[in-house]
Design an enzyme around this catalytic site. Structure first.
Site, PDB file in Angstrom:
ATOM      1  N   ARG A 174       1.086  -1.073  -0.457  1.00 11.03           N
ATOM      2  CA  ARG A 174      -0.204   0.316  -0.060  1.00 11.03           C
ATOM      3  C   ARG A 174       0.955   1.360   0.056  1.00 11.03           C
ATOM      4  NH1 ARG A 174      -4.108   0.760   4.442  1.00 11.03           N
ATOM      5  NH2 ARG A 174      -4.746   2.317   2.839  1.00 11.03           N
ATOM      6  N   CYS A 177      -0.585   6.815   8.629  1.00 10.58           N
ATOM      7  CA  CYS A 177      -0.920   5.534   8.397  1.00 10.58           C
ATOM      8  C   CYS A 177      -2.158   5.660   6.942  1.00 10.58           C
ATOM      9  CB  CYS A 177      -1.261   4.896   9.072  1.00 10.58           C
ATOM     10  SG  CYS A 177      -2.913   4.681  10.254  1.00 10.58           S
TER      11      CYS A 177
END
Length: 280
Positions: A179, A238
């Site tokens: 990711r 994040c």
């Protein structure tokens, strides 16, 4: 006072003592009611359930991240309703490697409550060690007296954008490596990362059985990654500000205090098309 981790045996020895509060933080990002179902099927005796979307997050706006922080007074009122008062020992646990529990750990510290710890190994460790569980709801708690006193431990998107390339700010992205590279993105509409960010997937803080690595090992790993950058220059992020708290906890376990959180994280950053994006 426990301020980072607590073991199953340590919690079991104090489980029914006054002045202790246990919170079940089990939640799943793809099924918002899975945690509540799991809690109803069995939980640590006396534990209160807290919901990621309703208790540990504020309202989502068009430009916010997926899990914006709630207003301090609203979260403080929720904690008081669950019985929290100054000086009480809080213990948080979940079933996802302490990601959700670390969010509550960080939020309480953000608002001035230091005596909060994460159950090392979480729900699995509690079951594997043969500890008691129950399906009974805890007694209605007495109203607590906790008052939120926000500390200066967050930064916003404007701060991050203004300090891109500044050695006085190092971003640590807690998402998985794919990711971070912009691959296999399933939660946010755009893949990639904030330019200049370094990747520290939160699961690298854990041992194979799901407990945190020893303090000295965590310290050494973060020091190698930070390459001389002081902890106060670190900004955790994040996807939405949840797993970033796991890295903040890991640094605290390693004795590296003073880092900050960018709560909006990637989901807020990529919602603004004027912000630069890096991939690879």
């Amino acid at each position: 006072m426990y301020t980072t981790l607590i073991s199953c045996s340590q919690l079991a020895d104090r489980l029914h003592e006054p002045g202790w509060l246990v919170f079940d933080c089990r939640n799943e990002l793809t099924d918002h009611e899975a945690g509540r179902r799991a809690y109803d099927a069995g939980h640590v005796p006396g534990a209160h359930y807290v919901h990621l979307e309703r208790d540990l997050s504020g309202p989502i706006t068009g430009r916010s991240g997926r899990h914006p922080l709630p207003q301090p007074d609203i979260f403080g009122a929720r904690m008081r309703a669950l019985g929290l008062s100054p000086g009480m020992q809080v213990v948080a646990y979940d079933a996802t490697g302490a990601v959700m529990a670390a969010r509550l750990w960080w939020m309480l510290r953000w608002l001035g409550h230091e005596s909060v710890a994460v159950l090392d190994g979480g729900w699995k460790a509690w079951l594997d060690s043969g500890r008691p569980l129950t399906t009974l709801a805890p007694r209605e708690p007495r109203q607590g007296s906790f008052q939120a006193a926000p500390a200066a431990s967050t930064v916003d998107m404007a701060f991050v954008h203004a300090h891109l390339g500044d050695p006085g700010m190092v971003l640590l992205d807690a998402r998985t490596a794919d990711r971070f590279r912009g691959e296999n993105e399933t939660l946010d509409p755009i893949g990639g990362h904030i330019p200049g960010a370094r990747n520290r997937p939160y699961n690298e803080n854990l041992q194979p059985e799901g407990t945190f690595k020893p303090s000295a090992q965590l310290r050494a790993e973060f020091e190698r990654l930070l390459a001389g950058t002081p902890p106060g220059a670190i900004v955790h992020q994040c996807g939405s500000g949840v797993s970033a708290c796991h890295n903040a906890l890991a640094m605290e376990i390693g004795g590296l205090s003073g880092s900050r959180l960018y709560p909006g994280s990637w989901s807020e950053w990529c919602a603004d098309p004027t912000r630069p994006i890096a991939r690879g």
